[in-house]
Design a protein around this motif. Structure first.
Motif: not given
Length: 184
Positions: A42, A57, A102, A104-105, A107, A139, A143, A147
């Protein structure tokens, strides 16, 4: 909410983002980075994005596409691929990629509620919809895009499993009916 009427924003709700066209100088930078490491972390992608003035991206997609083309070319040369894989030591690269990865996103339930609602409405949102959702839930658009890709994948896997479950239930019911008939 103000509308952007610039020529770059004439995308309808379900169209793709226009193709990113890199200059020759940008491509030289990307190819050099790819030759050093085809799986950048990342932090590297962020640095490259700043260096060539584009979104992270877009860098991520460029590397994915480059790896796919690179693998296709290497398949035609299996002997070289085997030799190079035997000569490489991956432990240092693996450690570096874990550090560069990166996070982990995560939510929140409210973000998930918004994303799931949007997915139920349209599992293939266009760039405008994704950007609007990203702004709404706070966000990055990249992402939101990931998703939706993951959610579509899960949805397809789930749909594939459902007929099997229904078939086995039907078989069990039929077997039970046959058993019941034999009793009488």
């Amino acid at each position: 909410m103000a509308q952007d009427n610039s020529p770059n924003k004439t995308i309808t709700m379900n169209q793709r983002r226009s193709r990113t066209k890199f200059t020759e100088d940008q491509l030289k930078i990307l190819i050099k980075a790819f030759d050093q490491n085809p799986y950048p972390g990342y932090a590297t992608k962020q640095r490259l994005a700043l260096e060539i003035n584009t979104d992270e991206s877009r860098i991520q997609i460029w590397f994915q596409n480059r790896r796919a083309r690179h693998q296709c070319q290497k398949k035609s040369e299996p002997d070289e691929d085997l030799e190079s894989s035997q000569d490489q030591d991956h432990s240092e690269e693996e450690i570096q990629s874990r550090e560069d990865r990166r996070c982990r996103t995560s939510y929140t339930s409210s973000q998930l509620h918004t994303l799931i609602g949007a997915f139920m409405n349209n599992p293939y949102p266009g760039i405008d919809t994704r950007e609007q959702l990203a702004k709404e839930i706070g966000i990055p658009e990249s992402r939101v895009q990931i998703w939706f890709q993951n959610q579509r994948s899960r949805f397809h896997v789930q749909r594939k499993r459902e007929p099997d479950a229904q078939d086995s239930e039907q078989r069990q019911d039929q077997e039970q009916d046959l058993w019941d008939e034999r009793k009488f």
